[in-house]
Design a protein around this motif. Structure first.
Motif, PDB file in Angstrom:
ATOM      1  N   ARG A  60     -22.558 -16.311  55.447  1.00 32.97           N
ATOM      2  CA  ARG A  60     -21.759 -16.302  56.536  1.00 32.97           C
ATOM      3  C   ARG A  60     -22.765 -15.931  57.879  1.00 32.97           C
ATOM      4  O   ARG A  60     -22.180 -16.358  59.039  1.00 32.97           O
ATOM      5  CB  ARG A  60     -20.989 -14.723  56.384  1.00 32.97           C
ATOM      6  N   SER A  61     -23.854 -15.518  57.793  1.00 32.37           N
ATOM      7  CA  SER A  61     -24.834 -15.500  58.778  1.00 32.37           C
ATOM      8  C   SER A  61     -25.612 -16.789  59.030  1.00 32.37           C
ATOM      9  O   SER A  61     -26.442 -16.728  60.059  1.00 32.37           O
ATOM     10  CB  SER A  61     -25.826 -14.225  58.682  1.00 32.37           C
ATOM     11  N   ASN A  94     -14.544  -6.281  63.557  1.00 28.05           N
ATOM     12  CA  ASN A  94     -14.757  -5.186  62.279  1.00 28.05           C
ATOM     13  C   ASN A  94     -16.281  -4.791  62.396  1.00 28.05           C
ATOM     14  O   ASN A  94     -17.457  -5.418  62.506  1.00 28.05           O
ATOM     15  CB  ASN A  94     -15.000  -6.001  61.071  1.00 28.05           C
ATOM     16  N   ARG A 120     -18.122  -2.655  61.167  1.00 25.34           N
ATOM     17  CA  ARG A 120     -19.022  -2.490  60.267  1.00 25.34           C
ATOM     18  C   ARG A 120     -19.773  -3.786  59.896  1.00 25.34           C
ATOM     19  O   ARG A 120     -20.939  -3.697  59.394  1.00 25.34           O
ATOM     20  CB  ARG A 120     -18.253  -2.010  58.880  1.00 25.34           C
ATOM     21  N   ARG A 121     -18.934  -4.807  59.472  1.00 20.97           N
ATOM     22  CA  ARG A 121     -19.465  -6.179  59.220  1.00 20.97           C
ATOM     23  C   ARG A 121     -20.131  -6.868  60.546  1.00 20.97           C
ATOM     24  O   ARG A 121     -20.788  -7.910  60.354  1.00 20.97           O
ATOM     25  CB  ARG A 121     -18.411  -7.110  58.541  1.00 20.97           C
ATOM     26  N   LYS A 122     -19.674  -6.405  61.624  1.00 16.89           N
ATOM     27  CA  LYS A 122     -20.132  -7.201  63.078  1.00 16.89           C
ATOM     28  C   LYS A 122     -19.458  -8.660  63.059  1.00 16.89           C
ATOM     29  O   LYS A 122     -20.301  -9.420  63.349  1.00 16.89           O
ATOM     30  CB  LYS A 122     -21.545  -7.219  62.937  1.00 16.89           C
ATOM     31  N   THR A 128     -12.790 -16.174  59.984  1.00 18.02           N
ATOM     32  CA  THR A 128     -13.728 -15.018  60.352  1.00 18.02           C
ATOM     33  C   THR A 128     -14.867 -15.478  61.269  1.00 18.02           C
ATOM     34  O   THR A 128     -15.476 -16.731  60.819  1.00 18.02           O
ATOM     35  CB  THR A 128     -14.593 -14.517  59.042  1.00 18.02           C
ATOM     36  N   ASP A 150     -18.245 -15.109  63.268  1.00 22.60           N
ATOM     37  CA  ASP A 150     -19.529 -14.349  63.573  1.00 22.60           C
ATOM     38  C   ASP A 150     -20.400 -14.896  64.821  1.00 22.60           C
ATOM     39  O   ASP A 150     -20.717 -15.933  65.133  1.00 22.60           O
ATOM     40  CB  ASP A 150     -20.736 -14.618  62.424  1.00 22.60           C
TER      41      ASP A 150
END
Length: 272
Positions: free
Chosen positions: A81-82, A207, A209-211, A261, A263
């Motif tokens: 994801r990152s 979110n 927590r998950r940034k 989602t 990021d």
């Protein structure tokens, strides 16, 4: 003689690993879009590959993105994801199969990287030589000057905790005030019009927590295109592969639930 499209694609796959390997020695972290873009800069698209597909993505760019699944299957690349991360085996592959033709055959035949293959070494840097020269000058300076220089060095030294500071920088990444998923399905979400990032219905939820930013919904089966727009306007927007003002994201959906989602550290989006 010009390389065939297949040969170019294979060379670009090796270049993707080379770019990621080089990134392990630098302080700059590249997202997937930047890695792909650099691979195409080093191995340019031919006329056919440069043809734009729906969404404004060049044919060769899309083919390369699809082909990177081979690197994942080989265990040389991890898509997270990152961003993308080259594995230790992937690093060794850049050494074991340094020639493009060797790399192409190894990837096609699933040839394992020889166990004795060393990791690539970091490129030589000129900075240490300059530091050595500086030390020599200090050694020849007057005692008072040396003491002053040592005091200044000692004051600046407590910067060895690089990893914690890097992690802190990620945690302190300034998030936008709002993130919208603007595309040709905004009306389905309840907005008055499509491609309109200003409406509440298009906004994603953060979110902490998950940034990451998410939007979960249900869509009818179909083909959709969209982009990420920040702060309820088009002034700052991101398309495919996290590229600013880039081509549209594409979604071939079978119908039903889908979660987007985003990021902000990579400016990219994934669907599930």
């Amino acid at each position: 003689m010009a390389k065939s499209t297949v040969e170019k694609s294979s060379v670009r796959l090796k270049t993707v690993l080379d770019v990621l390997a080089e990134g392990t020695w630098s302080e700059k972290s590249l997202n997937a879009g930047e890695v792909l873009a650099e691979a195409i800069v080093r191995v340019p698209l031919d006329a056919r590959e440069a043809e734009l597909l729906s969404g404004g993505i060049p044919r060769g760019h899309k083919s390369l993105t699809t082909a990177t699944a081979k690197l994942v299957k080989a265990g040389w690349l991890i898509k997270g994801r990152s961003g993308w991360t080259i594995t230790e085996d992937g690093l060794r592959a850049t050494v074991a199969f340094a020639k493009p033709e060797e790399f192409t055959v190894a990837l096609a035949e699933g040839t394992p990287v020889p166990a004795e293959t060393p990791l690539p070494t970091a490129p030589a840097k000129k900075a240490p030589a300059r530091k050595a020269a500086a030390k020599k000058v200090l050694g020849e300076a007057a005692p008072a000057e040396v003491a002053e220089a040592n005091a200044a060095t000692a004051k600046a030294t407590p910067k060895t905790d690089v990893a914690p500071k890097a992690a802190s920088a990620v945690d302190k990444l300034e998030q936008p005030a709002a993130v919208a998923i603007a595309g040709d399905f905004n009306k389905i979400l309840g907005a008055p019009e499509d491609w309109a990032p200003q409406y509440d219905e298009a906004q994603m939820k953060f979110n902490s927590r998950r940034k990451v930013w998410t939007l979960a919904t249900s869509l009818p089966a179909g083909f959709y295109t969209y982009k990420i727009a920040l702060n309820r306007s088009w002034d700052e927007n991101y398309g495919a592969f996290g590229v600013r003002d880039g081509a549209n994201h594409e979604l071939h959906h079978d119908g039903g639930k889908v979660t987007f989602t985003y990021d902000h550290s990579t400016r990219d989006i994934v669907t599930a």
